[in-house]
Scaffold this motif. Structure first.
Motif, PDB file in Angstrom:
ATOM      1  N   PHE A 236      41.687  53.903 -19.420  1.00  0.00           N
ATOM      2  CA  PHE A 236      42.676  53.787 -18.356  1.00  0.00           C
ATOM      3  C   PHE A 236      42.146  54.540 -17.137  1.00  0.00           C
ATOM      4  O   PHE A 236      41.734  55.689 -17.257  1.00  0.00           O
ATOM      5  CB  PHE A 236      43.968  54.442 -18.862  1.00  0.00           C
ATOM      6  CG  PHE A 236      45.152  54.312 -17.965  1.00  0.00           C
ATOM      7  CD1 PHE A 236      46.144  53.400 -18.255  1.00  0.00           C
ATOM      8  CD2 PHE A 236      45.308  55.131 -16.864  1.00  0.00           C
ATOM      9  CE1 PHE A 236      47.274  53.304 -17.462  1.00  0.00           C
ATOM     10  CE2 PHE A 236      46.415  55.037 -16.054  1.00  0.00           C
ATOM     11  CZ  PHE A 236      47.409  54.119 -16.353  1.00  0.00           C
TER      12      PHE A 236
ATOM     13  N   SER B 137      43.229  55.634 -13.194  1.00  0.00           N
ATOM     14  CA  SER B 137      44.244  55.713 -12.151  1.00  0.00           C
ATOM     15  C   SER B 137      43.577  56.310 -10.912  1.00  0.00           C
ATOM     16  O   SER B 137      42.896  57.339 -11.007  1.00  0.00           O
ATOM     17  CB  SER B 137      45.397  56.607 -12.616  1.00  0.00           C
ATOM     18  OG  SER B 137      46.364  56.727 -11.604  1.00  0.00           O
TER      19      SER B 137
ATOM     20  N   PHE C 284      44.915  51.324 -12.463  1.00  0.00           N
ATOM     21  CA  PHE C 284      46.120  51.487 -11.651  1.00  0.00           C
ATOM     22  C   PHE C 284      45.689  52.066 -10.310  1.00  0.00           C
ATOM     23  O   PHE C 284      45.138  53.163 -10.245  1.00  0.00           O
ATOM     24  CB  PHE C 284      47.091  52.430 -12.359  1.00  0.00           C
ATOM     25  CG  PHE C 284      48.274  52.863 -11.546  1.00  0.00           C
ATOM     26  CD1 PHE C 284      49.006  51.958 -10.797  1.00  0.00           C
ATOM     27  CD2 PHE C 284      48.670  54.190 -11.559  1.00  0.00           C
ATOM     28  CE1 PHE C 284      50.111  52.381 -10.064  1.00  0.00           C
ATOM     29  CE2 PHE C 284      49.776  54.626 -10.844  1.00  0.00           C
ATOM     30  CZ  PHE C 284      50.501  53.711 -10.087  1.00  0.00           C
TER      31      PHE C 284
ATOM     32  N   THR D  22      46.986  53.091  -6.462  1.00  0.00           N
ATOM     33  CA  THR D  22      48.147  53.327  -5.604  1.00  0.00           C
ATOM     34  C   THR D  22      47.737  53.243  -4.140  1.00  0.00           C
ATOM     35  O   THR D  22      46.575  53.432  -3.789  1.00  0.00           O
ATOM     36  CB  THR D  22      48.776  54.708  -5.876  1.00  0.00           C
ATOM     37  OG1 THR D  22      47.829  55.723  -5.551  1.00  0.00           O
ATOM     38  CG2 THR D  22      49.179  54.842  -7.334  1.00  0.00           C
TER      39      THR D  22
ATOM     40  N   GLU E  71      51.354  49.114  -5.192  1.00  0.00           N
ATOM     41  CA  GLU E  71      50.864  49.588  -6.480  1.00  0.00           C
ATOM     42  C   GLU E  71      50.169  48.392  -7.130  1.00  0.00           C
ATOM     43  O   GLU E  71      50.759  47.318  -7.267  1.00  0.00           O
ATOM     44  CB  GLU E  71      52.007  50.075  -7.369  1.00  0.00           C
ATOM     45  CG  GLU E  71      52.940  51.070  -6.687  1.00  0.00           C
ATOM     46  CD  GLU E  71      52.278  52.366  -6.275  1.00  0.00           C
ATOM     47  OE1 GLU E  71      52.196  53.279  -7.092  1.00  0.00           O
ATOM     48  OE2 GLU E  71      51.838  52.460  -5.113  1.00  0.00           O
TER      49      GLU E  71
ATOM     50  N   PHE F 176      47.802  46.770 -10.351  1.00  0.00           N
ATOM     51  CA  PHE F 176      47.435  46.913 -11.757  1.00  0.00           C
ATOM     52  C   PHE F 176      46.409  45.832 -12.091  1.00  0.00           C
ATOM     53  O   PHE F 176      46.624  44.660 -11.806  1.00  0.00           O
ATOM     54  CB  PHE F 176      48.660  46.748 -12.651  1.00  0.00           C
ATOM     55  CG  PHE F 176      49.856  47.536 -12.180  1.00  0.00           C
ATOM     56  CD1 PHE F 176      49.944  48.899 -12.416  1.00  0.00           C
ATOM     57  CD2 PHE F 176      50.871  46.916 -11.480  1.00  0.00           C
ATOM     58  CE1 PHE F 176      51.050  49.624 -11.968  1.00  0.00           C
ATOM     59  CE2 PHE F 176      51.980  47.631 -11.030  1.00  0.00           C
ATOM     60  CZ  PHE F 176      52.062  48.991 -11.269  1.00  0.00           C
TER      61      PHE F 176
ATOM     62  N   LEU G 298      52.101  51.088 -20.857  1.00  0.00           N
ATOM     63  CA  LEU G 298      51.371  51.994 -19.969  1.00  0.00           C
ATOM     64  C   LEU G 298      52.327  52.468 -18.886  1.00  0.00           C
ATOM     65  O   LEU G 298      52.889  51.657 -18.151  1.00  0.00           O
ATOM     66  CB  LEU G 298      50.182  51.277 -19.343  1.00  0.00           C
ATOM     67  CG  LEU G 298      49.214  50.611 -20.321  1.00  0.00           C
ATOM     68  CD1 LEU G 298      48.119  49.882 -19.560  1.00  0.00           C
ATOM     69  CD2 LEU G 298      48.624  51.630 -21.275  1.00  0.00           C
TER      70      LEU G 298
ATOM     71  N   CYS H  47      52.628  54.106 -15.487  1.00  0.00           N
ATOM     72  CA  CYS H  47      51.809  54.376 -14.305  1.00  0.00           C
ATOM     73  C   CYS H  47      52.636  55.181 -13.315  1.00  0.00           C
ATOM     74  O   CYS H  47      53.684  54.719 -12.857  1.00  0.00           O
ATOM     75  CB  CYS H  47      51.355  53.053 -13.691  1.00  0.00           C
ATOM     76  SG  CYS H  47      50.397  52.050 -14.839  1.00  0.00           S
ATOM     77  N   CYS H  48      52.164  56.374 -12.991  1.00  0.00           N
ATOM     78  CA  CYS H  48      52.931  57.311 -12.170  1.00  0.00           C
ATOM     79  C   CYS H  48      52.239  57.571 -10.835  1.00  0.00           C
ATOM     80  O   CYS H  48      51.050  57.860 -10.796  1.00  0.00           O
ATOM     81  CB  CYS H  48      53.073  58.645 -12.897  1.00  0.00           C
ATOM     82  SG  CYS H  48      53.683  58.525 -14.571  1.00  0.00           S
ATOM     83  N   HIS H  49      53.000  57.475  -9.771  1.00  0.00           N
ATOM     84  CA  HIS H  49      52.556  57.859  -8.429  1.00  0.00           C
ATOM     85  C   HIS H  49      53.555  58.931  -7.999  1.00  0.00           C
ATOM     86  O   HIS H  49      54.597  58.626  -7.435  1.00  0.00           O
ATOM     87  CB  HIS H  49      52.593  56.649  -7.504  1.00  0.00           C
ATOM     88  CG  HIS H  49      52.014  56.915  -6.154  1.00  0.00           C
ATOM     89  ND1 HIS H  49      52.030  55.984  -5.168  1.00  0.00           N
ATOM     90  CD2 HIS H  49      51.407  57.997  -5.613  1.00  0.00           C
ATOM     91  CE1 HIS H  49      51.469  56.457  -4.080  1.00  0.00           C
ATOM     92  NE2 HIS H  49      51.083  57.690  -4.328  1.00  0.00           N
TER      93      HIS H  49
END
Length: 147
Positions: free
Chosen positions: A11, A13, A42, A44, A73, A75, A115, A117-119
């Motif tokens: 993964f 990010s 991911f 952002t 965002e 993916f 999954l 996914c954090c911003h």
């Protein structure tokens, strides 16, 4: 019979820091993502909408979702993306911002991987709310979760 599947799943990010259309950072960012060779990516703050074309051969599955009022965002995945859901929406200034998305990926026939996914925003209370929202969602029976 209970069957547990173990995945070796990578993964990536990456915050593109407000990459705009025709941004000079687009090609180097795409090269970085490609070289990482993660199963799921991911990104952002990707305002270009152009990076998907540069990654299409490596990541045939993609989706986008909103963060503030726009869909920035991004993916990208080597496996099918079944759904993208907003998990935590909280006020931030004049907007209702989505800080967490749950992306359901199908790495094998009939199985899904959740999954998160954090911003993340900067404030402690907001982050605490976000962690609570993720834990609540996982508690609803989500298996195979990566945050």
């Amino acid at each position: 019979m209970l069957v547990s599947l173990l995945y070796l799943f990578s993964f990536l990010s990456f915050n593109t820091k407000a990459m705009m259309p025709d941004d000079a950072r687009l090609e180097p960012t795409a090269a970085l993502v490609r070289s990482a060779d993660a199963d799921f990516v991911f990104l952002t703050e990707e305002y270009t909408g152009q990076i998907g074309a540069a990654l299409k051969d490596k990541y045939p599955y993609s989706a986008k979702a909103r963060s503030h009022i726009d869909e920035t965002e991004r993916f990208f995945c080597k496996y099918p993306i079944a759904a993208v859901d907003e998990i935590c929406v909280i006020p931030s200034g004049k907007y209702m911002d989505c800080w967490v998305h749950r992306v359901l990926v199908m790495p094998a026939e009939g199985d899904t991987l959740s999954l998160y996914c954090c911003h993340l925003p900067h404030g402690y209370n907001e982050r605490k709310s976000i962690v609570g929202a993720i834990l609540d969602d996982i508690a609803k029976g989500r298996r195979n979760a990566i945050v």
